[in-house]
Design an enzyme around this catalytic site. Structure first.
Site, mmCIF file in Angstrom:
data_model
loop_
_atom_site.group_PDB
_atom_site.id
_atom_site.type_symbol
_atom_site.label_atom_id
_atom_site.label_comp_id
_atom_site.label_asym_id
_atom_site.label_seq_id
_atom_site.Cartn_x
_atom_site.Cartn_y
_atom_site.Cartn_z
ATOM 1 N N ILE A 381 0.837 -1.202 0.000
ATOM 2 C CA ILE A 381 0.000 0.000 0.000
ATOM 3 C C ILE A 381 0.872 1.252 0.000
ATOM 4 C CG2 ILE A 381 -1.665 1.342 1.356
ATOM 5 C CD1 ILE A 381 -2.855 -1.345 2.278
ATOM 6 N N ASP A 400 10.421 2.747 7.099
ATOM 7 C CA ASP A 400 10.080 1.340 7.270
ATOM 8 C C ASP A 400 11.207 0.681 8.044
ATOM 9 O OD1 ASP A 400 7.969 -0.685 5.491
ATOM 10 O OD2 ASP A 400 9.588 -1.603 6.651
ATOM 11 N N SER A 458 -4.598 1.721 8.754
ATOM 12 C CA SER A 458 -3.914 0.442 8.960
ATOM 13 C C SER A 458 -4.579 -0.404 10.032
ATOM 14 C CB SER A 458 -2.441 0.681 9.279
ATOM 15 O OG SER A 458 -2.286 1.448 10.466
ATOM 16 N N GLU A 488 -13.772 -2.385 17.722
ATOM 17 C CA GLU A 488 -14.810 -2.206 16.705
ATOM 18 C C GLU A 488 -15.944 -3.187 16.951
ATOM 19 O OE1 GLU A 488 -12.967 -2.582 12.886
ATOM 20 O OE2 GLU A 488 -11.607 -0.885 13.194
ATOM 21 N N HIS A 510 -14.038 1.517 9.041
ATOM 22 C CA HIS A 510 -13.180 0.432 8.541
ATOM 23 C C HIS A 510 -13.568 0.036 7.112
ATOM 24 C CE1 HIS A 510 -10.550 -3.141 10.035
ATOM 25 N NE2 HIS A 510 -10.284 -2.843 8.774
ATOM 26 N N GLY A 512 -11.637 1.110 4.371
ATOM 27 C CA GLY A 512 -10.511 1.381 3.483
ATOM 28 C C GLY A 512 -10.443 0.437 2.301
ATOM 29 N N GLY A 513 -10.669 -0.833 2.541
ATOM 30 C CA GLY A 513 -10.627 -1.819 1.457
ATOM 31 C C GLY A 513 -11.992 -2.238 0.975
#
Length: 627
Positions: A381, A400, A458, A488, A510, A512-513
């Protein structure tokens, strides 16, 4: 005396009703083609279910056909392409038991004979009707003296055959069941691979969703060791319907549940289940895995896998797959959109308009061009976001913990603090490692630029929500977008967070995807991984298991042996294979520090006692056979 097997033809040996196909061919180009074909199909079903006499059904259909003798050659060509899937894959059974196989059909020998001849069934064991033709070759009727042209003609036909031994009938219709009802057949298998007829299924001794099931029940030679319809798949959390379709079409028994299940319910539900499909809310705990007496695979229809006890699953021989790439683009697009919306202060202006206030102003509204974007986590991503952000004019910095090659003009930061110091917008794309809890807290927020913005698409636990809330209220941060939360709900409904009501804060549940495209891609990717493992043993892309890519099975049995990675166990396995004089075609091994996975391809002929011996090898976790 052995068994005799009596097969129907239409919708059993083939996927279709032959006269329906003939009608579609001969009526091509006519404006009323669809209407007539539908009428023929309706009459076919009435005859099959016994609601009208078969003689009447046949007469009415032939009148509507408008077919000629010359059309039959084309029909045979079409039917060759429409053999039932599991019939075609078990051709060896028909060749090996041809002396015991009969076809009794109310169809017509003119097209049945050439089809079944390819399955080693000679014409003299095919009992069916024959057409009548006029002098120009038009089909004008059928031989009324043939017993199969009459109502319940199959009963009379089978009586006349007077077959020795146990007679089993395999067909899709009630007209096949009547042979069992009349007492001249010992068993009736309702064949439902192509069509499920309630009247036949309700009266059957056994329902056969495919020929593999019929062969398995009778312990006959078959193409696969275990019928796929006996492999139970449980899909939770309303995964995309395409996942259900993909797995069902491959022959598995699939149950779809729209919500997640709490631990106690899942413990009960998972008994007897071979494959479990979940998203992010279902917790696959040690207790669940202990209760899963037949579980082979868990498919996570998402990126994250922290909801699964991965190491314990591995120790139980349960392979886990996820979808690490399928929703990447969706998450990236949302991140880009939120960056622009936050920088332009769109949400406060939108809220004002909804409340009836007009506040045209450029205050706190800025272009993203020339601004610094800090990406924390430069994986699939993060890299794609890097490319798109640079394309709209942003300067990209990334951090990272692993050494990652920069794309485009992105600049690597050696420390998180360096990235936070330089970024106008910080976006988080880090994994679900528990060490990342409160990865961004009060200390890290204080290291960010005054007026910077923070985006989290994330994991919910990576931000200290209290610290973020305080920073937004104090003005240290000028905006935030949050899609994930430390806790959640299991299903849609009421939800509370301290971030609610704050200015220039975008809150999403939630998603995002959660695009149609991403969910469809996941519904293709994960089932393909599941099917590849179940059908061939491949573990490529498994997240908790030694990865191994296997060659295609060719005329061989495949032994799959999962064991603890203990010195000497491979020698023990090969000792067993040698003891039973197994001819090994190929052998493949992959291990990690805890488990070993060895696959052995063998000649088809073998002593079945070898399977018992391999299961008894010390430190064996799971063993299964594919063929």
């Amino acid at each position: 005396m052995g068994r005799k097997y009596v097969f129907d033809f239409d919708s059993t040996l083939t996927r279709v009703e032959a006269l329906d196909v003939l009608a579609e061919m001969t009526l091509e180009g006519r404006s009323d083609r669809e209407e007539i074909v539908n009428k023929i199909q309706e009459i076919t079903n009435l005859g099959i279910d016994g609601d009208i006499s078969f003689t009447e059904s046949l007469e009415r259909r032939i009148k509507l056909l408008n077919a000629k003798k010359t059309d039959l050659d084309g029909l045979v060509v079409e039917l060759r392409q429409k053999i039932s899937k599991s019939i075609a894959s078990n051709k060896e059974f028909f060749e090996q038991f041809s002396d015991d196989i009969y076809v009794i059909s109310c169809g017509f020998k003119e097209f049945i004979d050439p089809i079944v001849a390819e399955y080693n069934i000679p014409s003299d064991r095919v009992y069916a009707n024959t057409f009548k033709f006029d002098e120009t070759g038009n089909i004008i009727g059928f031989d009324e003296t043939n017993v199969l042209s009459s109502h319940n003609g199959k009963i009379e036909c089978l009586k006349e055959l007077d077959l020795d031994g146990e007679v089993q009938v395999i067909g899709d219709g009630y007209s096949d069941y009547v042979m069992r009802e009349a007492g001249i057949a010992h068993k009736f298998f309702a064949y439902t691979e192509n069509v499920h007829r309630e009247k036949a299924a309700n009266n059957a001794d056994h329902i056969a969703p495919n020929l593999d099931e019929f062969l398995f029940v009778n312990d006959l030679p078959r193409n696969i060791s275990y019928p796929k319809n006996r492999i139970k798949i449980l899909l939770l959390e309303n995964v995309h319907p395409a996942a259900f379709d993909n797995l069902s079409e491959d022959g598995f028994s699939v149950e779809l549940v729209k919500h997640s299940l709490p631990e106690e319910e899942l413990i009960e539900k998972i008994k007897g289940v071979h494959v479990l499909g979940i998203r992010s809310k279902t917790q696959v705990t040690k207790r669940v895995l202990d209760a899963a007496n037949k579980l082979l695979v868990v498919g996570a229809f998402c990126i994250g896998t922290k909801q699964i006890e991965l190491d314990y699953a591995k120790k139980k021989g349960v392979v886990v797959f996820n979808a690490p790439y399928s929703n990447t683009r969706s998450v990236v697009e949302l991140a880009i959109g939120e960056i622009i919306m936050l920088m332009r202060n769109v949400f406060p202006r939108s809220t004002e308009i909804h409340k009836g206030q007009w506040n045209k102003t450029a205050v706190n509204s800025r272009e993203v061009r020339g601004k610094n974007l800090g990406i924390v986590g430069y994986g699939n991503i993060g890299k794609q976001l890097s490319v798109l952000a640079e394309a709209i004019g942003m300067r990209v910095y990334y951090y990272d913990i692993e050494d990652k090659l920069a794309l485009g003009n992105a600049i690597k930061c050696d420390t998180l603090e360096d990235l936070l110091n330089v970024s106008d917008v910080v976006t988080l794309h880090i994994d679900d490692n528990q060490a990342n809890k409160n990865f961004i807290g009060k200390r890290e927020i204080n290291q960010m630029r005054d007026g910077a913005m923070l985006i989290n698409l994330s994991r919910g636990f990576v931000i200290d929500i209290a610290a973020l809330t305080a920073a937004l209220k104090s003005g240290k941060l000028s905006g935030a977008a949050v899609d994930v939360y430390p806790e959640e709900p299991r299903s849609n409904g009421e939800f509370r967070t301290d971030l609610q009501g704050l200015s220039n804060v975008i809150l999403t549940p939630h998603v995002g995807g959660s695009t149609e495209e991403a969910q469809r891609d996941i519904a293709d990717f994960v089932p393909n991984k599941i099917m590849d493992y179940i059908n061939s043993g491949n573990t490529v892309d498994a997240v908790n298991f030694p990865n191994i890519r296997l060659p295609k099975q060719n005329n061989a049995h495949r032994f799959l042996h999962i064991h603890k990675n203990i010195p000497g166990i491979m020698a023990h396995i090969n000792e067993v294979l040698a003891k039973y004089e197994m001819n090994i075609v190929g052998q493949y091994l992959s291990t990690d520090s805890e488990v070993g996975y060895v696959i052995t391809d063998l000649d088809k002929e073998y002593n079945k006692d070898v399977m018992k011996a391999l299961k008894k090898v010390e430190h064996t976790i799971k063993f299964r056979v594919l063929y």
